[in-house]
Design an enzyme around this catalytic site. Structure first.
Site, mmCIF file in Angstrom:
data_model
loop_
_atom_site.group_PDB
_atom_site.id
_atom_site.type_symbol
_atom_site.label_atom_id
_atom_site.label_comp_id
_atom_site.label_asym_id
_atom_site.label_seq_id
_atom_site.Cartn_x
_atom_site.Cartn_y
_atom_site.Cartn_z
ATOM 1 C CE LYS A 35 9.646 33.325 138.005
ATOM 2 N NZ LYS A 35 9.338 34.083 139.227
ATOM 3 C CE1 TYR A 259 40.192 35.486 121.934
ATOM 4 C CE2 TYR A 259 38.462 34.116 122.889
ATOM 5 C CZ TYR A 259 39.042 34.739 121.790
ATOM 6 O OH TYR A 259 38.457 34.607 120.572
HETATM 7 C C1 LIG Z 1 9.324 33.125 140.331
HETATM 8 C C2 LIG Z 1 8.312 33.142 141.392
HETATM 9 C C3 LIG Z 1 8.074 32.006 142.183
HETATM 10 C C4 LIG Z 1 8.917 30.753 142.115
HETATM 11 O O1 LIG Z 1 10.077 30.932 142.881
HETATM 12 P P1 LIG Z 1 11.148 29.729 143.080
HETATM 13 O O2 LIG Z 1 12.159 30.291 144.003
HETATM 14 O O3 LIG Z 1 11.707 29.461 141.727
HETATM 15 O O4 LIG Z 1 10.393 28.591 143.610
HETATM 16 C C5 LIG Z 1 7.023 32.051 143.081
HETATM 17 N N1 LIG Z 1 6.259 33.152 143.208
HETATM 18 C C6 LIG Z 1 6.483 34.276 142.498
HETATM 19 C C7 LIG Z 1 5.629 35.477 142.701
HETATM 20 C C8 LIG Z 1 7.519 34.317 141.575
HETATM 21 O O5 LIG Z 1 7.748 35.429 140.877
#
Ligand SMILES: *Cc1c(COP(=O)(O)O)cnc(C)c1O
Length: 362
Positions: A35, A259
């Site tokens: 994702k 800044y």
């Molecule tokens: C994002 C997500 C993961 C992965 O989590 P990590 O901590 O990056 O390994 C796994 N399961 C779900 C439902 C997620 O939303």
């Protein structure tokens, strides 16, 4: 010459980290979480490099469609499911698996007339209190899905861990126990573990049912824990965010930098300017002292982060000159350390590389 900032993506490190997941959870199937543009690494690039994964997980239909349109044939899971009927139809047409976490989604499936039934992952809330059916609703929801003509036969069961990154927290074993009680007697594959579960909680991998693990951050070579770095888990950083020095100057004791003049030179000293800033995804909140590598030497960031530039203290780096290579995180500088100095987590830094930064595969 263009601006020197770029994000190098090491595809070999991705494969290595995938192998690392397999070694940690040898009996599980692997649902690679890609994702958010594969945590900033590029959705398609990562999907191709991780083609040994058993399935991919994304957050939205748009991400899934990009994969399908590029010819990716793996099972793809929509982690939040669909949001309306149009999406449900598209998910069915493109053979996307959906998470069902809410009654509204269940009712949508019950009233839908789909040409192709869907793969469904039923999500149970065992303590995260974000998405999912309550443990008490697990069996009745499962039964309703079993009756549904729009749902394929092998329904899967999942839950998500809230505190698995804290190896002392007993919420994780309690969530696992809660899950097993809630789904006891249902004949289905299970999925519990994220990266932290894979690395620290073997009881989240496997049980008498076939199971799936869902690695995200560890695939990209960062530790999910606040008290460890990736190399302790034999993970290799995939992204190296780098740029170059575009100015080097000698400052006087008392000169203030950048800044707001928030940093004052304590002595006469050499200062460098790096072509990277929050406009590229370098965190604005990185404090003075945040490590930066110049010619492989760790030096501190000084003063406020600008949109296109940061300043560094070059007292420890005698050979620094205009054009010297600067690594912001990645090879030789764990992203976790930069995240800590910026009051954030590696996930946010990796996801936050902006569109103007060229991605270079190595
Ligand atoms: C994002 C997500 C993961 C992965 O989590 P990590 O901590 O990056 O390994 C796994 N399961 C779900 C439902 C997620 O939303």
């Amino acid at each position: 010459m263009t601006r020197a900032v770029e994000a190098l993506i090491n595809l070999q490190a991705l494969s290595h980290n995938l192998q690392c997941v397999r070694e940690n959870a040898p009996d599980s199937q692997l649902l690679a979480v890609i994702k958010a543009n594969a945590y900033g690494h590029g959705l398609l690039r990562v999907a191709h490099a991780l083609s040994d994964a058993d399935a991919f997980a994304v957050a939205s239909l748009d991400e899934a469609m990009v994969l399908r349109e590029a010819g990716v044939q793996h099972p793809i899971v929509l982690l939040e499911g669909v949001f309306d009927r149009d999406e449900l139809l598209l998910a069915s047409q493109h053979d996307l698996a959906v998470v069902v976490h809410h009654t509204m989604q269940l009712e949508m499936l019950e009233s839908a007339r789909l040409d192709f039934p869907l793969d469904v992952w039923l999500k149970i809330d065992t303590g995260m209190h974000r998405l999912g059916f309550s443990p008490q609703q697990a069996k009745s929801s499962f039964k309703r899905l079993e009756q549904c003509l729009s749902v394929k036969a092998a329904i899967r069961l999942m839950t998500h861990l809230a505190n698995a990154d804290d190896r002392q927290d007993d919420l994780t074993p309690r969530q696992v126990e809660c899950f097993h009680v809630a789904v006891e007697g249902l004949d289905a594959e299970h999925s519990i573990a994220n990266s932290a579960g894979i690395l620290a909680w073997p009881q989240t991998h496997f049980n008498e049912h076939s199971s799936w693990v869902r690695p995200g951050i560890m695939l990209y070579g960062a530790s999910p824990f606040s008290d460890s770095l990736a190399d302790e888990h034999k993970l290799q950083p995939v992204m190296t965010f780098r740029s170059r020095l575009i100015a080097v100057s000698q400052r006087k004791a008392g000169d203030v930098l950048g800044y707001g003049g928030s940093w004052r030179c304590p002595v006469d000293m050499k200062v460098g300017v790096v072509a990277v800033g929050y406009g590229d995804g370098y965190p604005y909140h990185a404090a003075s002292g945040t490590p930066v590598l110049v010619n492989g030497q760790s030096v501190p960031l000084v003063g406020r982060v600008s949109m296109d530039m940061i300043c560094v203290d070059l007292r420890a780096c005698a050979n620094a000159e205009i054009g010297s290579e600067v690594i912001l995180w990645g090879d030789g500088l764990p992203v976790e350390e930069v995240a800590r100095s910026a009051g954030t987590i590696s996930y946010e830094l990796l996801c936050g590389i902006t569109a103007r930064v060229p991605i270079v595969e190595v």
